[in-house]
Design a protein around this motif. Structure first.
Motif, PDB file in Angstrom:
ATOM      1  N   VAL A 130       0.241 -39.963 -19.057  1.00 53.14           N
ATOM      2  CA  VAL A 130      -0.115 -38.813 -18.233  1.00 53.14           C
ATOM      3  C   VAL A 130      -0.347 -37.653 -19.192  1.00 53.14           C
ATOM      4  N   MET A 131      -1.605 -37.291 -19.405  1.00 54.43           N
ATOM      5  CA  MET A 131      -1.968 -36.367 -20.479  1.00 54.43           C
ATOM      6  C   MET A 131      -1.815 -34.913 -20.050  1.00 54.43           C
ATOM      7  N   MET A 132      -1.439 -34.078 -21.013  1.00 51.47           N
ATOM      8  CA  MET A 132      -1.436 -32.627 -20.873  1.00 51.47           C
ATOM      9  C   MET A 132      -2.449 -32.082 -21.878  1.00 51.47           C
ATOM     10  N   HIS A 133      -3.344 -31.252 -21.410  1.00 48.99           N
ATOM     11  CA  HIS A 133      -4.481 -30.883 -22.256  1.00 48.99           C
ATOM     12  C   HIS A 133      -4.068 -30.145 -23.514  1.00 48.99           C
ATOM     13  N   GLU A 134      -2.957 -29.394 -23.471  1.00 43.65           N
ATOM     14  CA  GLU A 134      -2.587 -28.610 -24.651  1.00 43.65           C
ATOM     15  C   GLU A 134      -2.003 -29.471 -25.757  1.00 43.65           C
ATOM     16  N   CYS A 135      -1.592 -30.712 -25.442  1.00 45.20           N
ATOM     17  CA  CYS A 135      -0.988 -31.591 -26.433  1.00 45.20           C
ATOM     18  C   CYS A 135      -1.909 -32.701 -26.898  1.00 45.20           C
ATOM     19  N   ALA A 136      -3.102 -32.768 -26.359  1.00 47.39           N
ATOM     20  CA  ALA A 136      -4.044 -33.805 -26.791  1.00 47.39           C
ATOM     21  C   ALA A 136      -4.590 -33.459 -28.177  1.00 47.39           C
ATOM     22  N   PRO A 137      -4.801 -34.438 -29.041  1.00 46.84           N
ATOM     23  CA  PRO A 137      -5.377 -34.152 -30.360  1.00 46.84           C
ATOM     24  C   PRO A 137      -6.794 -33.621 -30.249  1.00 46.84           C
ATOM     25  N   ALA A 138      -7.229 -32.933 -31.257  1.00 42.93           N
ATOM     26  CA  ALA A 138      -8.563 -32.329 -31.256  1.00 42.93           C
ATOM     27  C   ALA A 138      -9.632 -33.395 -31.063  1.00 42.93           C
ATOM     28  N   GLY A 139     -10.514 -33.142 -30.100  1.00 42.04           N
ATOM     29  CA  GLY A 139     -11.565 -34.096 -29.802  1.00 42.04           C
ATOM     30  C   GLY A 139     -11.084 -35.375 -29.161  1.00 42.04           C
TER      31      GLY A 139
END
Length: 420
Positions: A174-183
């Motif tokens: 369940v992803m959180m946008h602020e913790c996703a790696p760049a790109g």
């Protein structure tokens, strides 16, 4: 395999006709079913077939093929789930705990949190404690026998997706946008399913992800654990600071500035710790008399007992758990006009100015206007909010509770682990 048979009364040489692999005509037998390929007929050099040889399959072709498909397919059942994540009383630890009560979670691999101690594990879950995220042997043993591994925000182990493919275990985050790696490079490309908990995460992350491995599923909360109390008047304004989130992510400094500008309005601030910026604010400006700061409660259900209106002006949120929990308790929500905060049917919105910042990846933070917040709070103080309080709980029950979203999530996990 040459035989002499009688066709029209003449002794002729007939050749056996065997079906090749992949042929769908009658008489085909699949090796996986434990049978040999059958002799379809004996064909003479003249092309005549001895009809007296009974080699017709016992059941029609479509029935046999369906039976073979059922034998080769995994049985559809509720997947055996393993969770990797914090075992703490709030935040991501709370999401993990609720998931163990709603899904068939049989194991929980809990890394040690740098600030908070472990809480007692779920009685129906086999809990594994781990101090080192580089222990691949323990991770492999943990994943053995599972159908799926679930994590929130981050995988914690960088090679969990690669190991899952070797062990035939599906990986879900369940992803959180602020913790996703760049790109969204690296581990997001390797996971079998990425879930966007709100529309803001989907808008930000989906352009950089493959089409096949992500979908929008609003992640719910357990409303049964949050008691509802109808609020009638907007007398006490509640702010959940949590841990602050680093760099004043929750907007505590903005709330205290607004509280200083509204001396006649009582405020309640709940904080797990006193972070650096709040300590600076306390030392240099002192808390105004209308602000009461309380520590974290032991039971998360008691967190929202006090307070009439929730003020959550976070600069950015991945999911916004405390916004949903505050609304579920019956408190109308005041938040910013930025996503995902504005997706949760707010009672009032505050103007926010966007700026670029970097957490684990470059993202956009929204700084709420303290003057606009103070003006809004002053205008709402003392007003009748009974209808808004009831509507807050009804909205969460209809859009963000396990009662309404649980079957959708369970079906998505079953389809992932046991495709039809």
């Amino acid at each position: 395999h040459t035989r002499y048979i009688s066709v029209t009364g003449v002794q002729t040489c007939a050749l056996p006709i065997y079906l090749r692999k992949g042929d769908t005509r009658l008489g085909r037998r699949d090796r996986r079913a434990g049978r040999r390929w059958a002799l379809l007929a004996l064909r003479s050099p003249r092309g005549a077939i001895d009809r007296r040889l009974d080699v017709t399959p016992r059941r029609p072709e479509w029935q046999r093929l369906r039976r073979l498909t059922e034998l080769c397919r995994k049985p559809r059942r509720e997947p055996r789930v393993g969770i990797i994540g914090w075992l703490t009383a709030s935040g991501l630890g709370r999401l993990n705990w609720v998931a163990t009560t709603q899904l068939n979670v049989v194991r929980w691999l809990a890394p040690r949190h740098q600030r908070f101690p472990y809480i007692p594990s779920h009685p129906d879950t086999d809990t594994w404690y781990c101090n080192s995220m580089g222990n691949i042997t323990k991770l492999r043993d943990f994943m053995h026998g599972l159908d799926m591994v679930l994590c929130f925000e981050l995988p914690y182990y960088p090679n969990v997706a690669e190991l899952g493919k070797r062990l035939n275990v599906k990986t879900v985050c369940v992803m959180m946008h602020e913790c996703a790696p760049a790109g969204c490079k690296g581990w997001p490309q390797q996971f079998d399913l990425l879930i966007h908990p709100n529309e803001t995460c989907r808008t930000i992350l989906s352009p950089a992800l493959p089409r096949h491995n992500h979908r929008m599923l609003r992640w719910p909360i357990d409303t049964d654990e949050i008691p509802f109390r109808q609020r009638d008047r907007a007398d006490l304004f509640f702010f959940g600071q949590g841990t602050g989130g680093g760099a004043d992510r929750k907007g505590g400094f903005i709330v205290l500035q607004a509280a200083q500008a509204t001396p006649n309005v009582p405020w309640l601030v709940r904080s797990q710790i006193v972070d650096r910026r709040m300590r600076i604010f306390e030392v240099e400006y002192h808390y105004p008399p209308n602000v009461r700061v309380e520590g974290q409660v032991d039971d998360p259900a008691d967190l929202y007992v006090e307070g009439d209106v929730a003020v959550q002006v976070s600069r950015y949120e991945g999911m916004g758990l405390q916004l949903l929990e505050a609304k579920a308790s019956g408190m109308p929500l005041i938040t910013t006009d930025a996503g995902p905060m504005n997706e949760y049917d707010p009672f009032a919105v505050i103007r926010a100015t966007p700026r670029r910042t970097t957490v684990l990846r470059p993202t956009t933070a929204y700084d709420a206007d303290p003057a606009h917040l103070a003006e809004t709070v002053a205008s709402l103080h003392g007003r009748d909010i009974a209808a808004a309080s009831i509507r807050s709980r009804e909205w969460v029950d209809a859009n963000a509770s396990w009662k309404t979203q649980g079957d959708v999530i369970r079906q998505a996990f079953t389809d992932l682990c046991f495709p039809s």
